[in-house]
Design an enzyme around this catalytic site. Structure first.
Site, PDB file in Angstrom:
ATOM      1  N   CYS A   2      17.573 -73.486-114.713  1.00 22.44           N
ATOM      2  CA  CYS A   2      17.921 -72.935-116.033  1.00 22.44           C
ATOM      3  C   CYS A   2      17.461 -73.960-117.061  1.00 22.44           C
ATOM      4  CB  CYS A   2      19.430 -72.781-116.171  1.00 22.44           C
ATOM      5  SG  CYS A   2      20.169 -71.794-114.878  1.00 22.44           S
ATOM      6  N   ARG A  27      11.920 -71.638-117.539  1.00 24.10           N
ATOM      7  CA  ARG A  27      12.917 -72.105-116.576  1.00 24.10           C
ATOM      8  C   ARG A  27      13.941 -71.030-116.221  1.00 24.10           C
ATOM      9  NH1 ARG A  27      13.067 -77.494-115.836  1.00 24.10           N
ATOM     10  NH2 ARG A  27      15.187 -77.334-115.051  1.00 24.10           N
ATOM     11  N   TRP A  74      18.737 -68.741-115.243  1.00 19.62           N
ATOM     12  CA  TRP A  74      18.104 -68.162-114.051  1.00 19.62           C
ATOM     13  C   TRP A  74      19.226 -68.088-113.031  1.00 19.62           C
ATOM     14  CZ3 TRP A  74      13.671 -65.832-112.889  1.00 19.62           C
ATOM     15  CH2 TRP A  74      13.341 -65.662-111.547  1.00 19.62           C
ATOM     16  N   ASN A 100      22.918 -76.641-115.622  1.00 18.26           N
ATOM     17  CA  ASN A 100      21.785 -76.267-114.765  1.00 18.26           C
ATOM     18  C   ASN A 100      22.015 -76.950-113.430  1.00 18.26           C
ATOM     19  OD1 ASN A 100      19.239 -75.810-113.605  1.00 18.26           O
ATOM     20  ND2 ASN A 100      18.404 -77.662-114.530  1.00 18.26           N
ATOM     21  N   GLY A 101      22.046 -76.173-112.346  1.00 19.42           N
ATOM     22  CA  GLY A 101      22.264 -76.770-111.026  1.00 19.42           C
ATOM     23  C   GLY A 101      23.197 -75.899-110.216  1.00 19.42           C
ATOM     24  N   GLU A 482      -1.911 -66.849 -94.579  1.00 19.47           N
ATOM     25  CA  GLU A 482      -1.502 -67.244 -95.941  1.00 19.47           C
ATOM     26  C   GLU A 482      -2.557 -68.168 -96.573  1.00 19.47           C
ATOM     27  OE1 GLU A 482       0.462 -66.197 -98.035  1.00 19.47           O
ATOM     28  OE2 GLU A 482       0.799 -67.816 -99.426  1.00 19.47           O
ATOM     29  N   LYS A 486      -4.521 -67.271-100.039  1.00 16.75           N
ATOM     30  CA  LYS A 486      -4.517 -68.149-101.214  1.00 16.75           C
ATOM     31  C   LYS A 486      -5.944 -68.417-101.680  1.00 16.75           C
ATOM     32  CE  LYS A 486      -1.294 -67.995-102.427  1.00 16.75           C
ATOM     33  NZ  LYS A 486      -0.094 -67.457-101.831  1.00 16.75           N
ATOM     34  N   GLU A 489      -7.501 -65.211-103.290  1.00 16.31           N
ATOM     35  CA  GLU A 489      -6.970 -64.680-104.553  1.00 16.31           C
ATOM     36  C   GLU A 489      -7.254 -65.570-105.744  1.00 16.31           C
ATOM     37  OE1 GLU A 489      -2.722 -63.947-104.921  1.00 16.31           O
ATOM     38  OE2 GLU A 489      -2.255 -65.605-103.599  1.00 16.31           O
ATOM     39  N   HIS A 505     -12.968 -62.446 -79.123  1.00 17.80           N
ATOM     40  CA  HIS A 505     -13.017 -60.982 -79.038  1.00 17.80           C
ATOM     41  C   HIS A 505     -13.816 -60.377 -80.190  1.00 17.80           C
ATOM     42  CE1 HIS A 505     -10.277 -61.142 -75.681  1.00 17.80           C
ATOM     43  NE2 HIS A 505      -9.559 -62.001 -76.379  1.00 17.80           N
ATOM     44  N   LYS A 604       1.348 -60.504-111.253  1.00 21.58           N
ATOM     45  CA  LYS A 604       2.379 -61.271-110.539  1.00 21.58           C
ATOM     46  C   LYS A 604       3.262 -60.343-109.710  1.00 21.58           C
ATOM     47  CE  LYS A 604       4.802 -64.770-109.313  1.00 21.58           C
ATOM     48  NZ  LYS A 604       4.209 -65.522-108.197  1.00 21.58           N
TER      49      LYS A 604
HETATM   50  O1  M6R Z   1       7.254 -60.157-105.450  1.00 19.45           O
HETATM   51  P1  M6R Z   1       6.808 -59.925-104.023  1.00 19.45           P
HETATM   52  O2  M6R Z   1       7.146 -61.069-103.138  1.00 19.45           O
HETATM   53  O3  M6R Z   1       7.312 -58.629-103.471  1.00 19.45           O
HETATM   54  O4  M6R Z   1       5.250 -59.822-104.107  1.00 19.45           O
HETATM   55  C1  M6R Z   1       4.496 -59.533-102.975  1.00 19.45           C
HETATM   56  C2  M6R Z   1       3.025 -59.787-103.196  1.00 19.45           C
HETATM   57  O5  M6R Z   1       2.549 -58.989-104.248  1.00 19.45           O
HETATM   58  C3  M6R Z   1       2.746 -61.255-103.507  1.00 19.45           C
HETATM   59  O6  M6R Z   1       3.235 -62.084-102.508  1.00 19.45           O
HETATM   60  C4  M6R Z   1       1.228 -61.481-103.649  1.00 19.45           C
HETATM   61  O7  M6R Z   1       0.611 -61.295-102.417  1.00 19.45           O
HETATM   62  C5  M6R Z   1       0.945 -62.874-104.214  1.00 19.45           C
HETATM   63  N1  M6R Z   1      -0.012 -62.811-105.260  1.00 19.45           N
HETATM   64  C6  M6R Z   1       0.421 -63.814-103.206  1.00 19.45           C
HETATM   65  O8  M6R Z   1       0.140 -65.073-103.725  1.00 19.45           O
END
Ligand code: M6R
Length: 609
Positions: A2, A27, A74, A100-101, A482, A486, A489, A505, A604
């Site tokens: 927060c 925050r 938050w 905050n905490g 993952e 990363k 994207e 395979h 996002k």
């Molecule tokens: O908010 P969510 O965790 O449900 O989002 C899922 C995906 O859209 C999210 O993880 C997306 O793959 C990210 N951009 C990955 O870095």
């Protein structure tokens, strides 16, 4: 996470505090509030939603006073609501607190205070602080705050005012950031630098255990015994944008570096390394239901799906419960068989991903128990699921998810250990050992982060490649996925994650000198197999980069480049191994000049199908 701001001087405190809070909204932004001392009385305004709601409220009825504290929230304890928004007051309404905490022992303190007649108005952990200060207040607010803090366990950055003493703010810090700003006959407190930049560049960074007494003309930094502490005054040269990112170039890098803290925040107060116990008090799942679980379904998208894949290993390995993991957009259309004795765990940082919510609705219609692992309190997923276990990572701003992922893993470790203990699938000794190791993970992660500049150099060397392969096995196969996600994207380099054993395979045909391979090769029961896979890749001319365990000399001889991470039990290796892949992707994107925090074509939170 927060944001708090406090002001004492001759300006209108409300204006300075609202301005400061607006620079701390990164925050937290689910509710906000402010309290000032006006003509010897406390005047409080609070409102749910973003700060602009509070500003609107104030525009209709202005706040007047020269001493005040404010907060942007938050949520971690108690949903976002006006009652749970800070500041919180004691029974008399004279003492006001922003915090905050996390106060770990708030339930036991609250129980005692209620039995002694204190009236609580919120569900927050913070409110106990206001009542504890009230209990010890005999005219000296500093002494009362010290007495209150001696009873709490947890983390805090705190601001306290009392209407009896309009010329003073008391603030304290323990494992949560807090700075004091020095002005000309005015002084400030804040969670972070950006809040204060328009007013002063002279700041004191408080240390753990510091407690400060602030008047318009003086800042005294003291310890709990009231002894003066010498703290340096720093002159801050950052501009506002730099400051918001904590001096990091991008939010993504800041969030990568926050992970030791956010992992700790997620497990804090929920596990005890001394007793070897997990306590997930917020969950309402009876022991019999855990014992009778026939299966766990995990449903999620993107990075959260990869966390779910790690979860499968944890639940099967520790709790001996069969697990099925699905991508939400597939699950919702494949007519899954919904078993009433199963539980469906949906994982979502935002709690607003359309496909994940649709999957949740589907399982609920089949009367299956649901649990959300979620970062955003009050989100749709957390409201719709039967139970929610929050990852307490604070707002994640970079589109590429990093700290939310390791927060999700932490939540999954907690659940898996808890359910394994309840089902007696692991011994008390094993549970204790696993909890102790999880407790150590933030420290180990700090070690991994020290390799950041070496990984930067590696990224420069490989940023010209157009394709990349990430390989892992067993619990680290999801980390290969993952790592590849990363890189794709944020740097737009084509990357694939594969289980290393699958190479022969088909995909091995892709390997040549233009296709580097990053192999997750830390110590594990499949280590020898991974070495075999490395040989296969090398034999096809592939350049192999390894993420390996510290001191592994074999791997050094067999691969072109190595990133070493501390040795941990195999089940904890994903939470460490993912971090070099995050840093690698980040630096490659920076070298290529990509928009790291807002990559093209991505949002996002994917709230539409
Ligand atoms: O908010 P969510 O965790 O449900 O989002 C899922 C995906 O859209 C999210 O993880 C997306 O793959 C990210 N951009 C990955 O870095």
């Amino acid at each position: 996470m927060c944001g708090i701001v406090g002001y004492i001087g001759s300006k209108n405190a409300g204006d300075v505090i609202i301005d400061g809070l607006s620079r701390l909204e990164y925050r937290g932004y689910d509710s906000a509030g402010i309290a000032v001392i006006s003509e010897g009385k406390i005047d409080i305004r609070r409102s749910v939603g973003k700060l602009k709601q509070l500003v609107y409220q104030l525009s209709k009825n202005e706040l007047k006073g020269a001493t005040g504290i404010g907060h942007t929230r938050w949520a971690t304890h108690g949903k976002p609501s006006e009652e749970n928004a800070h500041p919180h007051t004691d029974c008399s309404g004279k003492i006001v607190v922003v915090h905050n905490g996390i106060i770990e022992n708030y339930l036991e303190l609250k129980k005692r205070l209620v039995s002694e007649g204190h009236k609580f108005k919120s569900e927050t952990d913070t409110e106990v602080l206001a009542h504890l200060v009230e209990e010890s207040y005999k005219g000296d607010i500093f002494k009362a705050v010290v007495a209150a803090l001696s009873q709490v366990r947890g983390t805090y950055a705190l601001g306290v005012i009392c209407s009896d003493n309009p010329g003073e703010i008391i603030a304290a810090r323990q494992d949560a950031p807090l700075i004091a700003g020095i002005g000309d006959n005015e002084n400030f407190i804040a969670s972070d630098i950006p809040a204060l930049l328009p007013y002063t560049r002279k700041m004191i960074f408080l240390e753990e255990g510091d407690i400060i007494r602030l008047s318009a003309s003086k800042i005294e930094v003291l310890n709990r015994k009231g002894e003066e502490q010498k703290r340096k005054i720093q002159n801050i040269a950052w501009d506002a944008v730099q400051a918001e990112k904590g001096g990091f170039k991008h939010f993504m890098l800041k969030e990568i570096f926050e992970q030791p803290q956010t992992i700790q925040d997620t497990f804090r107060g929920r596990m005890n390394p001394e007793t070897g116990k997990i306590e997930l008090g917020e969950l309402n799942i009876p022991v019999e239901a855990v014992n009778n679980l026939s299966k766990i379904n995990i449903v999620a998208c993107g990075t959260s799906y990869h966390a779910g894949l790690v979860g499968k290993f944890l639940f099967e390995n520790l709790a001996k419960i069969p697990v099925e993991v699905d991508i939400a957009s597939e699950f919702r259309y494949r007519e899954p068989i919904i078993d009433k004795n199963a539980i469906t765990i949906i994982i979502s940082q935002s709690g607003e991903t359309a496909d994940t919510l649709a999957a949740l609705k589907l399982v609920k219609s089949g009367n299956c128990r649901t649990l959300a692992i979620c970062n955003v309190m009050g989100s749709t997923a957390s409201r719709e699921a039967d139970d929610t276990l929050y990852t307490r990572c604070g707002p994640e701003i970079g589109v590429a998810s990093t700290k939310a992922f390791t927060g999700q893993l932490t939540a999954l470790y907690l659940l898996a250990i808890d359910w394994a203990s309840k089902r007696k699938a692991i011994s008390k000794e094993k549970a204790e050992a696993v909890i102790k190791e999880l407790w150590e993970i933030p420290g180990r992660l700090n070690e991994v982060l020290k390799a950041s500049e070496d990984i930067h150099a590696l990224a420069k060397e490989f940023s010209g490649k157009r394709d990349f392969l990430f390989l892992g096995r067993n619990v680290n196969y999801p980390i290969a996925l993952e790592g590849a996600l990363k890189l794709k994207e944020i740097s737009y380099i084509h990357a694939e994650g594969y289980p290393a054993g699958e190479m022969k395979h088909g995909p091995i045909a892709l390997i040549d000198e233009n296709m580097p391979v990053m192999v997750i090769a830390t110590e594990s029961k499949v280590y020898e197999k991974i070495l075999g896979n490395i040989e296969e890749a090398k034999a096809r001319g592939g350049t192999v980069l390894a993420i390996a365990s510290e001191g592994d000399t074999q791997i050094k001889a067999k691969t072109t480049r190595q990133i070493f991470v501390p040795r941990v039990d195999e089940i904890f290796s994903p939470i460490l191994n993912v971090v070099p892949t995050q840093l690698f992707s980040y630096y490659v994107a920076v070298v290529l000049g990509c928009d790291v925090d807002q990559p093209r074509n991505l949002a996002k939170s994917v709230t539409v199908e």
